[in-house]
Design a protein around this motif. Structure first.
Motif, PDB file in Angstrom:
ATOM      1  N   ALA A   1     -60.024 -19.769 -43.391  1.00  0.00           N
ATOM      2  CA  ALA A   1     -59.104 -19.774 -44.266  1.00  0.00           C
ATOM      3  C   ALA A   1     -57.803 -19.005 -43.964  1.00  0.00           C
ATOM      4  N   VAL A   2     -57.830 -17.636 -43.528  1.00  0.00           N
ATOM      5  CA  VAL A   2     -56.834 -16.979 -43.022  1.00  0.00           C
ATOM      6  C   VAL A   2     -56.050 -17.710 -41.881  1.00  0.00           C
ATOM      7  N   SER A   3     -56.646 -18.101 -40.918  1.00  0.00           N
ATOM      8  CA  SER A   3     -55.810 -18.781 -39.716  1.00  0.00           C
ATOM      9  C   SER A   3     -54.983 -20.001 -40.652  1.00  0.00           C
TER      10      SER A   3
ATOM     11  N   PHE B   1     -50.964 -20.342 -40.620  1.00  0.00           N
ATOM     12  CA  PHE B   1     -50.324 -21.567 -39.963  1.00  0.00           C
ATOM     13  C   PHE B   1     -49.267 -22.431 -40.865  1.00  0.00           C
ATOM     14  N   LEU B   2     -49.965 -22.474 -42.051  1.00  0.00           N
ATOM     15  CA  LEU B   2     -48.754 -22.973 -43.085  1.00  0.00           C
ATOM     16  C   LEU B   2     -47.663 -22.111 -43.163  1.00  0.00           C
ATOM     17  N   HIS B   3     -47.854 -21.147 -43.485  1.00  0.00           N
ATOM     18  CA  HIS B   3     -46.651 -20.176 -43.832  1.00  0.00           C
ATOM     19  C   HIS B   3     -45.694 -20.154 -42.540  1.00  0.00           C
ATOM     20  N   VAL B   4     -46.255 -19.927 -41.418  1.00  0.00           N
ATOM     21  CA  VAL B   4     -45.176 -19.979 -40.295  1.00  0.00           C
ATOM     22  C   VAL B   4     -44.417 -21.179 -40.119  1.00  0.00           C
ATOM     23  N   VAL B   5     -45.132 -22.405 -40.533  1.00  0.00           N
ATOM     24  CA  VAL B   5     -44.759 -23.672 -40.453  1.00  0.00           C
ATOM     25  C   VAL B   5     -43.574 -23.777 -41.427  1.00  0.00           C
TER      26      VAL B   5
ATOM     27  N   TYR C   1     -56.456 -20.388 -51.775  1.00  0.00           N
ATOM     28  CA  TYR C   1     -56.802 -19.452 -50.762  1.00  0.00           C
ATOM     29  C   TYR C   1     -57.450 -18.219 -51.467  1.00  0.00           C
ATOM     30  N   ASP C   2     -56.603 -17.719 -52.449  1.00  0.00           N
ATOM     31  CA  ASP C   2     -57.074 -16.545 -52.953  1.00  0.00           C
ATOM     32  C   ASP C   2     -58.543 -16.814 -54.079  1.00  0.00           C
TER      33      ASP C   2
ATOM     34  N   THR D   1     -47.058 -10.770 -45.389  1.00  0.00           N
ATOM     35  CA  THR D   1     -48.404 -11.616 -45.618  1.00  0.00           C
ATOM     36  C   THR D   1     -49.150 -11.555 -44.526  1.00  0.00           C
ATOM     37  N   VAL D   2     -48.333 -11.851 -43.272  1.00  0.00           N
ATOM     38  CA  VAL D   2     -49.140 -11.786 -41.926  1.00  0.00           C
ATOM     39  C   VAL D   2     -49.906 -10.563 -41.462  1.00  0.00           C
TER      40      VAL D   2
END
Length: 269
Positions: free
Chosen positions: A53-55, A59-63, A112-113, A186-187
């Motif tokens: 879930a972290v991955s 990924f969604l945040h970077v996109v 996610y949380d 966040t990362v």
């Protein structure tokens, strides 16, 4: 007279004890084998399935941040690609797209949380109290960071006309700065949390109670230290004791039901 009462009381006591022993069904019933009890007590280690879930959320945040930079540079600041941006965004304003994407990202972080909180509650019930307290603060930081970022974005967007009147596209630069800072923080939190989870899954520890019994059994000292130590606080001691009592109550309840089920199976067999 008193000796007769004493002897009668002793006889009654013996009778009561014999009757209570004869009436106890567990004494005359078949004994549960040692192998069955050990199989009940020993539980297979369950890995914490939150690293994937972290991955996904990273990924969604970077996109999202990359798309925000592209949209801001080509559709918001520059006027050279106005027609291309209008066609690509289907007539929707670029600012609206960025804000809607931010809301969608916050919803994903909230899911996610909740997912992480659910699995950490299960870890706490299984007796891994030290790991639960170790990651209790860091696992909630991504949602707090995104919520604080939303508040800052609202503060920038609301007076955007006033900001842009003084410095051209100042609100745009502030918006991008907030989004990038949010990604960085966040990362960092997600990576630190992922490291803890990977170490926990690779170590495959036993519950804290079992680990403490092993450590005390291997140590040369024959007694365990209870109470305060250097650096300990009353709140930490009380919280740890409350978590431990809660785990032991749940563990004893489950263990009692399983032992009774094994006993019933042997009686029927």
């Amino acid at each position: 007279m008193e000796s007769e009462r004493t002897s009668a009381y002793g006889n009654n006591t013996n009778v009561d004890f014999t009757q209570s022993t004869d009436d106890d069904p567990l004494i005359d019933g078949p004994l549960v084998s040692q192998d069955a009890l050990e199989s009940v007590i020993k539980r297979e280690f369950q890995k914490l399935p939150t690293h994937w879930a972290v991955s996904v959320i990273s990924f969604l945040h970077v996109v999202y941040v990359v798309l925000c930079i592209v949209i801001t540079v080509f559709c918001w600041i520059s006027d050279e690609h106005t027609h291309e941006c209008t066609a690509a965004l289907q007539g929707i304003d670029s600012k609206t797209v960025i804000l809607l994407g931010k809301v969608a990202l916050w919803v994903m972080v909230f899911i996610y949380d909740r997912f992480v909180q659910h699995h950490h509650s299960a870890v706490r019930r299984r007796g891994y109290l030290d790991f639960y307290r170790l990651t209790r603060g860091i696992k909630s930081l991504p949602l707090l960071i995104h919520s604080a970022g939303n508040a800052l974005i609202l503060i920038v967007i609301a007076p955007s006309s006033l900001l842009d009147a003084n410095v051209k596209n100042l609100s745009v630069y502030l918006l991008l700065a907030i989004i990038c800072l949010e990604l960085l923080l966040t990362v960092i939190c997600l990576l630190r949390y992922a490291v803890h989870v990977v170490k926990f899954n690779s170590k495959k520890p036993h519950p804290d109670v079992t680990e403490e019994e092993r450590s005390h059994g291997c140590s040369s000292e024959g007694h365990t230290e209870t109470g305060f130590r250097d650096g300990s606080s009353l709140e930490d001691v009380v919280e740890k004791q409350a978590d431990l009592i809660d785990y032991l109550k749940q563990h004893n309840s489950v263990l009692s039901r399983r032992i009774l089920a094994l006993t019933a199976q042997q009686i029927r067999g």
